[in-house]
Scaffold this motif. Structure first.
Motif, PDB file in Angstrom:
ATOM      1  N   MET A   1       0.838  -1.207   0.000  1.00 21.87           N
ATOM      2  CA  MET A   1       0.000   0.000   0.000  1.00 21.87           C
ATOM      3  C   MET A   1       0.870   1.253   0.000  1.00 21.87           C
ATOM      4  N   LYS A   2       1.918   1.258   0.834  1.00 23.83           N
ATOM      5  CA  LYS A   2       2.822   2.396   0.910  1.00 23.83           C
ATOM      6  C   LYS A   2       3.560   2.589  -0.404  1.00 23.83           C
ATOM      7  N   ILE A   3       3.949   1.457  -1.059  1.00 23.72           N
ATOM      8  CA  ILE A   3       4.662   1.541  -2.331  1.00 23.72           C
ATOM      9  C   ILE A   3       3.748   2.136  -3.389  1.00 23.72           C
ATOM     10  N   LYS A   4       2.463   1.672  -3.391  1.00 26.29           N
ATOM     11  CA  LYS A   4       1.487   2.175  -4.341  1.00 26.29           C
ATOM     12  C   LYS A   4       1.290   3.675  -4.175  1.00 26.29           C
ATOM     13  N   MET A   5       1.129   4.125  -2.927  1.00 27.60           N
ATOM     14  CA  MET A   5       0.943   5.550  -2.625  1.00 27.60           C
ATOM     15  C   MET A   5       2.162   6.338  -3.077  1.00 27.60           C
ATOM     16  N   LYS A   6       3.367   5.811  -2.805  1.00 24.76           N
ATOM     17  CA  LYS A   6       4.609   6.497  -3.148  1.00 24.76           C
ATOM     18  C   LYS A   6       4.709   6.680  -4.655  1.00 24.76           C
ATOM     19  N   ASN A   7       4.320   5.617  -5.398  1.00 30.09           N
ATOM     20  CA  ASN A   7       4.378   5.683  -6.855  1.00 30.09           C
ATOM     21  C   ASN A   7       3.438   6.735  -7.403  1.00 30.09           C
ATOM     22  N   LYS A   8       2.236   6.838  -6.778  1.00 32.03           N
ATOM     23  CA  LYS A   8       1.267   7.842  -7.229  1.00 32.03           C
ATOM     24  C   LYS A   8       1.775   9.243  -6.962  1.00 32.03           C
ATOM     25  N   ILE A   9       2.379   9.440  -5.804  1.00 31.78           N
ATOM     26  CA  ILE A   9       2.909  10.769  -5.476  1.00 31.78           C
ATOM     27  C   ILE A   9       4.012  11.148  -6.460  1.00 31.78           C
ATOM     28  N   ILE A  10       4.841  10.168  -6.827  1.00 23.76           N
ATOM     29  CA  ILE A  10       5.908  10.410  -7.794  1.00 23.76           C
ATOM     30  C   ILE A  10       5.304  10.807  -9.141  1.00 23.76           C
ATOM     31  N   CYS A  11       4.201  10.119  -9.529  1.00 20.94           N
ATOM     32  CA  CYS A  11       3.540  10.429 -10.794  1.00 20.94           C
ATOM     33  C   CYS A  11       2.966  11.841 -10.778  1.00 20.94           C
ATOM     34  N   ILE A  12       2.374  12.214  -9.654  1.00 16.10           N
ATOM     35  CA  ILE A  12       1.826  13.569  -9.530  1.00 16.10           C
ATOM     36  C   ILE A  12       2.936  14.590  -9.671  1.00 16.10           C
ATOM     37  N   ALA A  13       4.025  14.369  -8.953  1.00 11.57           N
ATOM     38  CA  ALA A  13       5.147  15.307  -8.993  1.00 11.57           C
ATOM     39  C   ALA A  13       5.716  15.403 -10.412  1.00 11.57           C
ATOM     40  N   PHE A  14       5.791  14.240 -11.094  1.00 10.98           N
ATOM     41  CA  PHE A  14       6.318  14.217 -12.460  1.00 10.98           C
ATOM     42  C   PHE A  14       5.429  15.022 -13.396  1.00 10.98           C
ATOM     43  N   LEU A  15       4.096  14.813 -13.260  1.00  7.26           N
ATOM     44  CA  LEU A  15       3.151  15.529 -14.104  1.00  7.26           C
ATOM     45  C   LEU A  15       3.243  17.030 -13.872  1.00  7.26           C
ATOM     46  N   LEU A  16       3.329  17.409 -12.616  1.00  7.89           N
ATOM     47  CA  LEU A  16       3.326  18.829 -12.279  1.00  7.89           C
ATOM     48  C   LEU A  16       4.638  19.528 -12.628  1.00  7.89           C
ATOM     49  N   MET A  17       5.667  18.746 -12.968  1.00  9.06           N
ATOM     50  CA  MET A  17       6.900  19.356 -13.459  1.00  9.06           C
ATOM     51  C   MET A  17       6.633  20.151 -14.734  1.00  9.06           C
ATOM     52  N   PHE A  18       5.576  19.740 -15.454  1.00  9.24           N
ATOM     53  CA  PHE A  18       5.262  20.391 -16.719  1.00  9.24           C
ATOM     54  C   PHE A  18       4.231  21.495 -16.545  1.00  9.24           C
ATOM     55  N   ILE A  19       3.875  21.786 -15.284  1.00 10.42           N
ATOM     56  CA  ILE A  19       2.986  22.909 -14.992  1.00 10.42           C
ATOM     57  C   ILE A  19       3.766  23.845 -14.102  1.00 10.42           C
ATOM     58  N   PRO A  20       4.573  24.717 -14.628  1.00  7.06           N
ATOM     59  CA  PRO A  20       5.440  25.573 -13.815  1.00  7.06           C
ATOM     60  C   PRO A  20       4.632  26.464 -12.911  1.00  7.06           C
ATOM     61  N   LEU A  21       5.140  26.651 -11.700  1.00  5.35           N
ATOM     62  CA  LEU A  21       4.470  27.546 -10.755  1.00  5.35           C
ATOM     63  C   LEU A  21       4.396  28.950 -11.328  1.00  5.35           C
TER      64      LEU A  21
ATOM     65  N   ASN B   1       3.328  20.708  -4.317  1.00  9.88           N
ATOM     66  CA  ASN B   1       3.226  20.276  -5.711  1.00  9.88           C
ATOM     67  C   ASN B   1       1.933  20.745  -6.371  1.00  9.88           C
ATOM     68  N   ILE B   2       0.907  21.000  -5.573  1.00 16.32           N
ATOM     69  CA  ILE B   2      -0.387  21.505  -6.037  1.00 16.32           C
ATOM     70  C   ILE B   2      -0.741  22.684  -5.137  1.00 16.32           C
TER      71      ILE B   2
ATOM     72  N   ILE C   1       3.536  27.665  -1.812  1.00 15.50           N
ATOM     73  CA  ILE C   1       3.222  28.292  -3.098  1.00 15.50           C
ATOM     74  C   ILE C   1       2.617  29.674  -2.886  1.00 15.50           C
ATOM     75  N   ILE C   2       1.595  29.741  -2.036  1.00 17.67           N
ATOM     76  CA  ILE C   2       0.867  31.002  -1.840  1.00 17.67           C
ATOM     77  C   ILE C   2       1.774  32.093  -1.286  1.00 17.67           C
ATOM     78  N   ASN C   3       2.593  31.752  -0.300  1.00 20.00           N
ATOM     79  CA  ASN C   3       3.422  32.765   0.360  1.00 20.00           C
ATOM     80  C   ASN C   3       4.534  33.317  -0.518  1.00 20.00           C
ATOM     81  N   GLU C   4       4.794  32.687  -1.651  1.00 18.02           N
ATOM     82  CA  GLU C   4       5.809  33.194  -2.574  1.00 18.02           C
ATOM     83  C   GLU C   4       5.229  34.133  -3.626  1.00 18.02           C
ATOM     84  N   LEU C   5       3.909  34.253  -3.671  1.00 11.67           N
ATOM     85  CA  LEU C   5       3.268  35.135  -4.637  1.00 11.67           C
ATOM     86  C   LEU C   5       3.357  36.585  -4.165  1.00 11.67           C
TER      87      LEU C   5
END
Length: 352
Positions: free
Chosen positions: A1-21, A99-100, A259-263
Motif C-alpha cells: 500500500m505504501k509503495i502504491k501511494m509512493k508511486n502515485k505521489i511520484i507520478c503527480i510530482a512528475f506531471l506537475l513538473m510540466f505545470i510551472p508555478l 506540488n499543487i 506556493i501562496i506565500n511566494e506570490l
C-alpha cells in the motif's frame, strides 16, 4: 500500500513538473520575488477527487474563475477534477508538499494530516444550516487555521453540501425505530460509534456495493447528503429519506503555503478574497441544487420525512459519548469552542 501511494505521489510530482508555478523559471525565492513584474503570469493548480457536476466541482471552478478574473489574468488556474491527480489523501499530501496549490474536499480525508479536523465528526451538532454556517464563519475556524498551518496547510474556508441524512426501508420516526437497523456507514470510528449509540447496526461497506446491498436487503439503510443520494440513485431502493441532519457534510478549501506565500502580496490578497466569495457561492448552489434533488426523490415515490426536533434531541443525547471521545482525541478546547459557538449561533437566530 505504501509503495502504491509512493508511486502515485511520484507520478503527480512528475506531471506537475510540466505545470510551472510561474513563468519566471526555476529561480530562488528571493530571485522570483525580485523579478516579479506586472506582466508575470502565475500558473497554479487545483485538484479535486470529485466530478465537476458536484458542489465540490462548483466550488473549485468558482474559486478558479475568481482568481483569474480578479488578478486580470496574472493567475492562470489549471483544474484537475475527477481524481486526475489521485484520491483525496494523495491530493492533500501534494498540497502539503507544494506540488499543487489548492484542493477542495470534505474534511474526512484531512484527519490523517490534521487530526483536529475530526471536530466535524461531532454528531447532531447543528439543528439547521443557518446555525452550521454561522459556526463555520466564526471562532472555530480561526482556531482550526492554526492547526492547519502547523501541518503546512492554509485553511481558506468552508462551504458545505448540506447535512448527511438517513435513507431507510424501515420507518424511522422515533429513537426506538432505529434499533437494529442495518445502516451502511463510512469506515470512520466516530461515525460507527454514533450509530451504535443510537441503537442502529452500522455496517461499513464500499460505496460501489451499496446500491446492490439495498436491493438485495443485506442492508436496510445508508446515510449521505441528498445530492449523493440522488447522484447514486440509491433513493430508488429506499422507501424514506429521513432528514436526521446528523452530521454536516463540510467542504474545505485548503492551499499550499509554500506556493501562496511566494506570490506577490496583491495576489495573495486576491486568493483570500476569492476564497470567501467562492464559499458563499458554493453554499448558495448547495441550497438550489437540493431543492431540485428533493423534487426528484419525491417524484419517484420515495418519501421525504421532515426534520423531527424530538428525534434530533434524543439522538443528540444518546451520542454524547462521541463528543467525550473527541475531547480525548483532539482536546477539550476545540470541542468546547464548537459547543460555545453553537450556543452563540442558536441565540443569535432565536433557536431554543
Amino acid at each position: 500500500m505504501k509503495i502504491k501511494m509512493k508511486n502515485k505521489i511520484i507520478c503527480i510530482a512528475f506531471l506537475l513538473m510540466f505545470i510551472p508555478l510561474t513563468l519566471t523559471g526555476c529561480l530562488s525565492t528571493e530571485e522570483r520575488r525580485g523579478e516579479a513584474k506586472e506582466k508575470d503570469v502565475y500558473e497554479l493548480s487545483i485538484a479535486i477527487d470529485s466530478q465537476e457536476d458536484t458542489v465540490t466541482g462548483i466550488f473549485m471552478n468558482k474559486f478558479a474563475d475568481l482568481l483569474e478574473e480578479k488578478s486580470k489574468g496574472r493567475m492562470k488556474i489549471n483544474r484537475f477534477p475527477n481524481s486526475q491527480l489521485g484520491g483525496d489523501g494523495e491530493i492533500t499530501e501534494a498540497v502539503q508538499n507544494g506540488n499543487i496549490a489548492f484542493v477542495v474536499q470534505t474534511t474526512a480525508p484531512q484527519v490523517s494530516f490534521v487530526p483536529e479536523a475530526a471536530i466535524f465528526d461531532a454528531p447532531m451538532a447543528f439543528k439547521n444550516l443557518d446555525v452550521a454556517r454561522k459556526v463555520l464563519d466564526g471562532e472555530l475556524t480561526e482556531k482550526l487555521k492554526e492547526y492547519y498551518a502547523n501541518k503546512k496547510l492554509i485553511l481558506l474556508g468552508y462551504a458545505d453540501q448540506d447535512f448527511r441524512v438517513m435513507s431507510s426501508n424501515k420507518k424511522v420516526e422515533k429513537m426506538s425505530d432505529l434499533k437494529g437497523i442495518k445502516i451502511r456507514t463510512m469506515e470512520n470510528p466516530n461515525h460507527i460509534a454514533f450509530w451504535k449509540l443510537v441503537g442502529a447496526n452500522p455496517t461499513p461497506m464500499a460505496w460501489s456495493e451499496v446500491y446492490i446491498g439495498l436491493q438485495q436487503g443485506s442492508i436496510d439503510a445508508q446515510e449521505n447528503p441528498i445530492e449523493t443520494i440522488v447522484a447514486s440513485k440509491v433513493y430508488e431502493q429506499q422507501d424514506d429519506i429521513i432528514l436526521t441532519n446528523h452530521i454536516l457534510h463540510t467542504l474545505c478549501l485548503i492551499g499550499s503555503p509554500s506556493i501562496i506565500n511566494e506570490l506577490p502580496e496583491e495576489l495573495q490578497k486576491i486568493i483570500y478574497e476569492a476564497a470567501d466569495e467562492a464559499k458563499v457561492y458554493a453554499r448558495k448552489m448547495t441550497d438550489e441544487r437540493n431543492e431540485s434533488r428533493v423534487k426528484i426523490i419525491e417524484d419517484s415515490g420515495t418519501k421525504i420525512i421532515p426534520f423531527n426536533e424530538k428525534l434530533f434531541n434524543d439522538m443528540r443525547a444518546a451520542s454524547e459519548p462521541v463528543w467525550k471521545s473527541l475531547e480525548e482525541q483532539i482536546g477539550k478546547d476545540l470541542v468546547n469552542t464548537l459547543r460555545s459557538e453553537i450556543d452563540k449561533a442558536e441565540k443569535e437566530l432565536n433557536i431554543n
